[in-house]
Scaffold this motif. Structure first.
Motif, PDB file in Angstrom:
ATOM      1  N   TRP A  58       0.848  -1.187   0.000  1.00 28.82           N
ATOM      2  CA  TRP A  58       0.000   0.000   0.000  1.00 28.82           C
ATOM      3  C   TRP A  58       0.878   1.230   0.000  1.00 28.82           C
ATOM      4  O   TRP A  58       1.961   1.226   0.594  1.00 28.82           O
ATOM      5  N   CYS A  88       3.378  -5.514   3.449  1.00 30.13           N
ATOM      6  CA  CYS A  88       2.799  -6.533   4.329  1.00 30.13           C
ATOM      7  C   CYS A  88       2.884  -7.916   3.702  1.00 30.13           C
ATOM      8  O   CYS A  88       2.802  -8.058   2.482  1.00 30.13           O
ATOM      9  N   VAL A 118      -5.043  -0.807   5.283  1.00 34.43           N
ATOM     10  CA  VAL A 118      -4.697  -2.233   5.193  1.00 34.43           C
ATOM     11  C   VAL A 118      -5.702  -3.045   6.010  1.00 34.43           C
ATOM     12  O   VAL A 118      -6.229  -4.059   5.540  1.00 34.43           O
TER      13      VAL A 118
END
Length: 182
Positions: free
Chosen positions: A57, A72, A104
């Motif tokens: 992201w 992530c 997220v």
């Protein structure tokens, strides 16, 4: 300046290492300067893998350019490990790290992820204390957390003092089950 958060695009991956290096410059004023400087930056292939799995992201500026990122990795079926969270210092102070983690969580929570995890410095204000302010709590028993225990062990092998490292987790709100009313 207006900011946004969205999934990273493949054409943005090459811009992310410079953001990581710039963000890590904050550590120069800490006792861990040499350790952080010697730790490898994220490989483009790792960014690409995360991007393919909805795990990369970016915080973007008003011109739609990345100024921060959350990298992530899925761990098992219900955890997402925040391997790297970086915001360029020119854009610090705008809650971009918290906004990325919130985005997220909002994306992955309804898809079955029950928590975000990370490892960080215990004593640096923009690390452990910051994450605690935004909902993370220390994982007290790394013996029960194989993946997080391995991450800490790897960091210690790389030279980070064990007493300075900690694992943290942030629970995500479980989606309503089908047929639930309320």
């Amino acid at each position: 300046m207006p900011y946004g958060v969205r999934l990273a695009r493949p054409d943005e991956l090459d811009a992310l290492p410079a953001i990581e290096v710039a963000a890590d410059a904050r550590f120069r004023a800490t006792e861990y300067a040499d350790l952080v400087a010697g730790y490898p930056t994220t490989e483009i292939a790792d960014f690409a893998d995360a991007q393919d799995r909805w795990g990369l992201w970016v915080a973007i500026d008003g011109d739609d350019r990345p100024v921060g990122f959350a990298h992530c990795k899925p761990v098992g079926r219900i955890s997402l490990y925040v391997a790297q969270l970086s915001v360029h210092p020119d854009h610090a102070g705008n809650r971009l790290a918290a906004r990325m983690l919130d985005r997220v969580a909002a994306f992955h929570g309804p898809r079955g992820v029950r928590r975000l995890t990370l490892t960080t410095f215990r004593d640096i204000p923009w690390n452990g204390p910051y994450y605690e302010r935004i909902g993370f709590r220390e994982v007290p028993d790394l013996g029960a957390e194989v993946f997080l225990g391995r991450q800490i062990a790897e960091q210690v092998r790389s030279g980070f003092p064990r007493e300075t490292r900690m694992a943290m987790a942030r629970p995500l709100v479980a989606p309503l089950s089908r047929g639930a009313s309320g």
